[in-house]
Design an enzyme around this catalytic site. Structure first.
Site, PDB file in Angstrom:
ATOM      1  N   LEU A  81       0.854  -1.062   0.000  1.00 21.42           N
ATOM      2  CA  LEU A  81      -0.084   0.171   0.083  1.00 21.42           C
ATOM      3  C   LEU A  81       0.903   1.023   0.106  1.00 21.42           C
ATOM      4  O   LEU A  81       0.381   2.438   0.224  1.00 21.42           O
ATOM      5  CB  LEU A  81      -0.997   0.145   1.215  1.00 21.42           C
ATOM      6  CG  LEU A  81      -1.973  -1.124   1.069  1.00 21.42           C
ATOM      7  CD1 LEU A  81      -2.926  -1.214   2.423  1.00 21.42           C
ATOM      8  CD2 LEU A  81      -2.811  -1.283  -0.080  1.00 21.42           C
ATOM      9  N   HIS A  83       3.018   4.274  -1.649  1.00 18.13           N
ATOM     10  CA  HIS A  83       2.751   4.911  -3.175  1.00 18.13           C
ATOM     11  C   HIS A  83       4.315   5.161  -3.712  1.00 18.13           C
ATOM     12  O   HIS A  83       5.197   5.318  -2.967  1.00 18.13           O
ATOM     13  CB  HIS A  83       2.532   6.549  -2.690  1.00 18.13           C
ATOM     14  CG  HIS A  83       0.920   6.625  -2.458  1.00 18.13           C
ATOM     15  ND1 HIS A  83       0.620   6.242  -0.993  1.00 18.13           N
ATOM     16  CD2 HIS A  83      -0.144   6.717  -3.186  1.00 18.13           C
ATOM     17  CE1 HIS A  83      -0.766   6.585  -0.907  1.00 18.13           C
ATOM     18  NE2 HIS A  83      -1.133   6.789  -2.248  1.00 18.13           N
ATOM     19  N   ASP A 134      23.924 -11.394   4.246  1.00 18.96           N
ATOM     20  CA  ASP A 134      23.920 -12.381   3.188  1.00 18.96           C
ATOM     21  C   ASP A 134      25.599 -12.399   2.892  1.00 18.96           C
ATOM     22  O   ASP A 134      26.041 -13.672   2.569  1.00 18.96           O
ATOM     23  CB  ASP A 134      23.323 -11.903   2.140  1.00 18.96           C
ATOM     24  CG  ASP A 134      23.518 -12.730   0.781  1.00 18.96           C
ATOM     25  OD1 ASP A 134      23.426 -13.969   0.878  1.00 18.96           O
ATOM     26  OD2 ASP A 134      23.959 -12.064  -0.238  1.00 18.96           O
TER      27      ASP A 134
END
Length: 165
Positions: A81, A83, A134
């Site tokens: 949701l 923008h 990572d």
């Protein structure tokens, strides 16, 4: 037990309680900024490798900074949701944590627009920390990411806010 929040406080719910994207088109653009931070704890010898520039995968700090910036730019693609926001700037700083247990990553995001950039700053922190994990997991798979939080925000309808602690 605390009282539930009034539905008006949950802007991603409409009057019927259904999820929707908030309309921001009628808001006047303003300068907005948000800062967030997070920590990754690791073995002291792994931290030493990073700080000495001897990590097996190279300059992990540079890669994490780039990943954090890229994440801020793509937040709207990851969080349903949010923008799309034209960011005017993103800064990422990575430094040893004050207690020496790992690294602290801080990100700030800026725009002049009709909605805030808190999610962009928080996403930058999360992805930057995940990138560090990572790149270092072979040396320390027990690393822990924690303390991801908003530090401050400025601009917009709700004005300025800063964490007190």
């Amino acid at each position: 037990m605390s009282e539930p929040l009034p539905s008006a406080a949950l802007t991603h719910l409409n009057a019927s309680g259904e999820v929707h994207m908030v309309e921001v088109g009628d808001r006047a653009p303003s300068r907005r900024e948000a800062r967030a931070e997070g920590l990754i704890c690791m073995l002291p010898e792994v931290l030493a490798l990073v700080l000495d520039g001897r990590a097996p995968k190279g300059d992990v700090l540079a890669v994490a900074r780039v990943a954090a910036i890229q994440a801020a730019k793509r937040t709207w693609e990851l969080i349903p949701l949010c923008h799309p926001i034209a960011l005017s700037g993103v800064e990422v700083a990575i430094e040893p944590s004050t207690d020496g247990s790992g690294l602290r990553l801080e990100a700030s995001a800026r725009t002049t627009g009709s909605t805030g950039v808190e999610m962009e700053a928080l996403t930058a922190v999360q992805v930057g920390l995940l990138t560090l994990y990572d790149m270092l997991k072979s040396a320390d798979p027990a690393m822990t990411i924690s303390g991801v939080r908003l530090l401050s925000k400025s601009g917009g309808r709700h004005g300025d806010w800063q964490r007190d602690d």
